[in-house]
Design an enzyme around this catalytic site. Structure first.
Site, PDB file in Angstrom:
ATOM      1  N   THR A 110       0.842  -1.194   0.000  1.00 13.28           N
ATOM      2  CA  THR A 110       0.000   0.000   0.000  1.00 13.28           C
ATOM      3  C   THR A 110       0.879   1.246   0.000  1.00 13.28           C
ATOM      4  O   THR A 110       0.665   2.180  -0.786  1.00 13.28           O
ATOM      5  CB  THR A 110      -0.916  -0.011   1.245  1.00 13.28           C
ATOM      6  OG1 THR A 110      -1.744  -1.177   1.185  1.00 13.28           O
ATOM      7  CG2 THR A 110      -1.779   1.232   1.313  1.00 13.28           C
ATOM      8  N   ASN A 114      -4.481  -9.689  -8.134  1.00 13.42           N
ATOM      9  CA  ASN A 114      -4.580 -10.472  -6.906  1.00 13.42           C
ATOM     10  C   ASN A 114      -5.845 -11.322  -6.824  1.00 13.42           C
ATOM     11  O   ASN A 114      -5.913 -12.240  -6.026  1.00 13.42           O
ATOM     12  CB  ASN A 114      -4.493  -9.564  -5.683  1.00 13.42           C
ATOM     13  CG  ASN A 114      -5.384  -8.353  -5.805  1.00 13.42           C
ATOM     14  OD1 ASN A 114      -5.207  -7.535  -6.699  1.00 13.42           O
ATOM     15  ND2 ASN A 114      -6.363  -8.250  -4.941  1.00 13.42           N
ATOM     16  N   GLN A 151       2.130  -9.488  -6.412  1.00 12.87           N
ATOM     17  CA  GLN A 151       1.764 -10.906  -6.472  1.00 12.87           C
ATOM     18  C   GLN A 151       2.757 -11.778  -7.238  1.00 12.87           C
ATOM     19  O   GLN A 151       2.659 -12.995  -7.164  1.00 12.87           O
ATOM     20  CB  GLN A 151       0.385 -11.044  -7.137  1.00 12.87           C
ATOM     21  CG  GLN A 151      -0.758 -10.472  -6.312  1.00 12.87           C
ATOM     22  CD  GLN A 151      -1.103 -11.338  -5.104  1.00 12.87           C
ATOM     23  OE1 GLN A 151      -0.723 -12.506  -5.029  1.00 12.87           O
ATOM     24  NE2 GLN A 151      -1.812 -10.764  -4.152  1.00 12.87           N
ATOM     25  N   HIS A 171       4.829  -9.853   2.253  1.00 11.35           N
ATOM     26  CA  HIS A 171       3.967 -10.969   2.678  1.00 11.35           C
ATOM     27  C   HIS A 171       3.274 -11.713   1.548  1.00 11.35           C
ATOM     28  O   HIS A 171       2.447 -12.587   1.787  1.00 11.35           O
ATOM     29  CB  HIS A 171       2.970 -10.511   3.749  1.00 11.35           C
ATOM     30  CG  HIS A 171       1.814  -9.693   3.267  1.00 11.35           C
ATOM     31  ND1 HIS A 171       0.552 -10.219   3.128  1.00 11.35           N
ATOM     32  CD2 HIS A 171       1.721  -8.393   2.917  1.00 11.35           C
ATOM     33  CE1 HIS A 171      -0.277  -9.263   2.727  1.00 11.35           C
ATOM     34  NE2 HIS A 171       0.409  -8.146   2.585  1.00 11.35           N
ATOM     35  N   THR A 178      12.829   5.157  11.032  1.00 13.93           N
ATOM     36  CA  THR A 178      13.886   4.177  11.285  1.00 13.93           C
ATOM     37  C   THR A 178      13.526   2.886  10.561  1.00 13.93           C
ATOM     38  O   THR A 178      12.383   2.438  10.602  1.00 13.93           O
ATOM     39  CB  THR A 178      14.009   3.929  12.806  1.00 13.93           C
ATOM     40  OG1 THR A 178      14.313   5.177  13.419  1.00 13.93           O
ATOM     41  CG2 THR A 178      15.106   2.913  13.111  1.00 13.93           C
ATOM     42  N   CYS A 202      -7.796  -9.178   0.584  1.00 15.24           N
ATOM     43  CA  CYS A 202      -7.154  -7.910   0.938  1.00 15.24           C
ATOM     44  C   CYS A 202      -8.201  -6.873   1.293  1.00 15.24           C
ATOM     45  O   CYS A 202      -7.923  -5.909   1.960  1.00 15.24           O
ATOM     46  CB  CYS A 202      -6.337  -7.369  -0.227  1.00 15.24           C
ATOM     47  SG  CYS A 202      -5.056  -8.480  -0.749  1.00 15.24           S
TER      48      CYS A 202
END
Ligand SMILES: Cc1ncc(COP(=O)(O)O)c(C=O)c1O
Length: 383
Positions: free
Chosen positions: A75, A156, A184, A206, A243, A329
Site C-alpha cells: 500500500t 490479486n 503478487q 507478505h 527508522t 485484501c
C-alpha cells in the site's frame, strides 16, 4: 498442524518461509542496532540493510541497490509511487493526467481517488473479458499532459498478467512514467524491470514468504525525483523517513534471494498442482468456469465461478479448506468485486466465485483433499 484447514489463499498472504525466519531472527534479538547509529551495533544493522537492498535489486534486475526504497507495505509503495510522482511532475509543469486500470488493487484505486480529489485527472481503462489491458486502449488514453501510467503486473483476484512490455513501448515513446504493482508476482514469475520496461515497481514482503509490514519500491535511475510522502530523518535516500524495519528488511532480502533462485522450479510444481485441481473440478462439476486468461496468469491462481453454490455457501460447507471469496485484501463488503465486474461477471456470478491460491508449501495431498471437499460440497446427495 494436521487438523488445520488446507491453506489455499496464497494471494491473500504467504506463510513466512522458515529460511526467512532464520535470517531475520538475529535482528530481533542480538543485532538490534539502529542503522543510523555510527557505532558497531548500528554498522551491523546498516550492513544487513545494504545486503537486503542488493538482494532485492538482484531479484528484479535493477541496475543497482540505489534504485530500491524500503517501505512498510505494498500500500505504501503504491502510494509513494503514484502520489510522489504525480505531485512532483505537476509541480514541474509536466501535466496532471494519470492512467490506470479498472482492476487495480484498492491501494492504487484509493490513491487515484485521492489524487482525483486533489485535481488530477484520472483515467481508468477497462480490461477485456480475459482480464488483460489492450495496449491500443492505452495509446488512445494518453495525451501530452499524461505523467504516469500504473498497471499492475499480476492481479490479486484473477491472477491475470498484464502485457507490460507492450504498454511500456507506449509510455517510453512519450516520456511517460510507467509504474507496476508487482506484489503478487515474484514468488512464481520472473520480474525483470528492463524486460517489463517499468520505471517504478512495487514489491510486497507478505506475498513472497517474508512477513507482513515490509515492502519496497523500485525507482529507475534517472526518474524525476518523487515527492517524499513521509518526511523526517532522511532515511531511504530522503524518500521515506522512519527508522528502518531492519528484521523485516532482512527478511525481504532473504525472501528475494529465495525467489530469485527458486521461482522457476516453484512455478512448475505449483502450476502442475493447479492444473490437477482444475482438472478434477471441471471433470466433476460441469458448468464450472475459470475467470481470467488461462495462459497469462499466475501459476498458483484459480478464480472459479461455481455453477450453483455461492462462495459463502462453499466456504461454510468446506471448513477443511482456507480460501477466499474475491479478494481477502479487502473483504468484508457485500458489493460484487470490481475486478470480477470489470471482466463481465454479473453480481450473481461474482457471488458464486472463489479464489484458490496454491503456494510453495502446498502438497499433492492438499490438492487431493481440496478437490474431494469441493466436489462433495457441491454435488447433490443422491437419495
Ligand atoms: C496486488 C496487491 N497490491 C498491493 C497490496 C497491498 O499490500 P500490503 O498488504 O502490504 O499493503 C496487495 C495485498 O494486500 C496486493 O495483492
Amino acid at each position: 498442524m494436521n487438523d488445520r484447514p488446507v491453506y489455499l489463499d496464497h494471494q491473500a498472504t504467504t506463510p513466512v518461509d522458515p529460511r526467512v525466519v532464520e535470517a531475520m531472527l538475529p535482528y530481533l534479538t542480538s543485532e538490534f542496532g539502529n542503522p543510523s547509529s555510527s557505532h558497531a551495533y548500528g554498522r551491523t544493522a546498516a550492513a544487513a540493510v545494504a545486503t537486503a537492498r542488493t538482494r532485492v535489486a538482484a531479484l528484479i534486475g535493477a541496475a543497482g541497490p540505489d534504485e530500491i526504497v524500503f517501505t512498510s507495505s505494498g500500500t505504501e509503495s503504491n502510494h509513494l509511487a503514484l502520489t510522489g510522482a504525480a505531485q512532483a511532475l505537476r509541480a514541474a509543469g509536466r501535466g496532471d493526467h494519470i492512467v490506470t486500470t479498472a482492476i487495480e488493487h484498492p491501494a492504487t484505486q484509493a490513491t487515484c481517488d485521492r489524487l482525483a480529489g486533489d485535481g488530477f485527472r484520472v483515467t481508468r481503462l477497462p480490461v477485456g473479458p480475459d482480464g488483460r489491458l489492450d495496449p491500443a486502449g492505452l495509446v488512445h488514453a494518453v495525451g501530452p499532459d499524461t505523467v504516469l501510467v500504473s498497471v499492475m503486473h499480476a492481479n490479486n483476484e484473477i491472477g491475470t498478467l498484464q502485457p507490460l512490455p507492450e504498454l511500456a513501448a507506449v509510455t517510453r515513446e512519450r516520456g511517460i512514467l510507467l509504474h507496476t504493482d508487482a506484489a503478487q508476482s515474484p514468488a512464481t514469475v520472473a520480474v525483470d524491470v528492463d524486460a517489463l520496461g517499468v520505471d517504478l515497481l512495487t514489491l510486497v514482503g507478505h506475498k513472497m514468504y517474508a512477513p507482513k509490514g515490509v515492502g519496497a519500491l523500485y525507482i529507475r535511475r534517472g526518474t524525476p525525483a518523487l515527492r517524499p510522502q513521509l518526511v523526517g530523518g532522511g532515511q531511504e535516500h530522503g524518500l521515506r523517513a522512519a527508522t528502518e524495519n531492519v528484521p523485516g528488511i532482512v527478511a525481504l532480502g532473504a525472501a528475494a534471494e529465495i525467489a530469485r533462485t527458486e521461482h522457476a522450479t516453484d512455478a512448475a510444481r505449483i502450476r502442475a498442482l493447479r492444473d490437477r485441481l482444475l482438472g478434477a473440478l471441471t471433470t466433476a462439476l460441469p458448468g464450472l468456469r475459470l475467470n481470467g486468461s488461462s495462459r497469462h496468469r499466475l501459476p498458483g491462481n484459480l478464480s472459479l465461478t461455481f455453477p450453483s453454490h455461492t462462495a459463502d455457501r462453499l466456504m461454510t460447507a468446506t471448513p477443511g479448506l482456507a480460501f477466499s471469496a474475491g479478494s481477502a485484501c479487502h473483504s468484508g463488503g457485500t458489493a460484487p468485486s470490481p475486478v470480477l465486474t470489470a471482466i463481465g461477471l454479473t453480481p450473481d456470478e461474482a457471488a458464486r466465485t472463489v479464489r484458490l491460491g496454491i503456494g510453495r508449501h502446498t502438497t499433492g495431498a492438499d490438492i487431493t483433499t481440496a478437490a474431494e471437499l469441493l466436489v462433495t460440497a457441491t454435488t447433490p446427495v443422491r437419495p
